[in-house]
Motif scaffolding. Sequence first.
Motif: not given
Length: 332
Positions: A114-119, A301-310, A94-96, A78-81
Amino acid sequence: MTCSKFLLNRVLRTGVMVAGLLWTAAVSATPAAGDVFYTLFTGGVNVWRVSYSYDGTTATLGTPTAIVAAPGADGIIFAPSGNLLIGGAGSARVYEYTTGGTLVGSGSAGAPSFHLALDPSGTKVWTSNFGGSLADLPLGPIADAGPLHTVTGSDSGVTQLAFAPSGKVFYVNSFPNGFGNVGVIDLATFVTTSFAIGVESAHGMLYDSFTGLMTLFGAGKVGTFDPTLASPVISESVDLACDFDQGSVDGLGHALVAGCGGITFIDYSVSGDITAPNHVQFFGGFIGIDDVAPLSGLGSITPAPEPASTLLAALGLACLLASSRRRGSTRP
């Protein structure tokens, strides 16, 4: 051991945030549900969505929904949008697309994508050919990449990038679908430094906020390593399927992995170790499945909590309960 006033005060000051994290920690060991987006390498309609659910014992998948026939399809994030980004494979683009299948735009990757990674900046997406030079395409909207970045060092090509919270960038150099090299890459100089060679599970890779580990997918196995160590050691599972390409984790102790003509559901919410899962379930009937989109973290589109915070939230709860018991025991 007693809880410090500092920890108790920190927990109380964080108020609602801690309450939310405590809820997240509880959810991490409970059933899960959602939608997973995936690609097919067989042509035709090659971008799809399927719902999944897990009741703590059995996983189920819904009926797949077709999204679009892209000119080529491999990696998917997913893009940030909130739009989908699709690595166009041999089309070298790369198609959006919107999640409903409307084309937003495309950009030239300068080579097969082929594989993608969001900066982590959210302003660009990284891609490459298998074991190839790196391209970064601007986002918002997507546009053509600049000149390809030549990769040097331990490995002269990259298949997958993954970003640790510390800012360290890891890579896999692999051809389908495993037995790759793993290392660290400097995205200023594009110099690679490998620390593991010919790793069976090394093809896809991502960071898992649930474990705080980098997770590898390939050749029917999953692997993990600690991104905070100077010399990481990779642990691998026993064979879980006949082939893995790329996987996705939800940040709550569950993973869905593409490969072997199907989707493999993995639950490790109790063990806390994806290489020693509590439940594994394979769903066939996905002929030509290639990659699955991230369910949490970068490229989702669903950021996860950092383990240290949990962990802080869990410690806070333990301290509050212990303090309450001590107060109760002093009452007449």
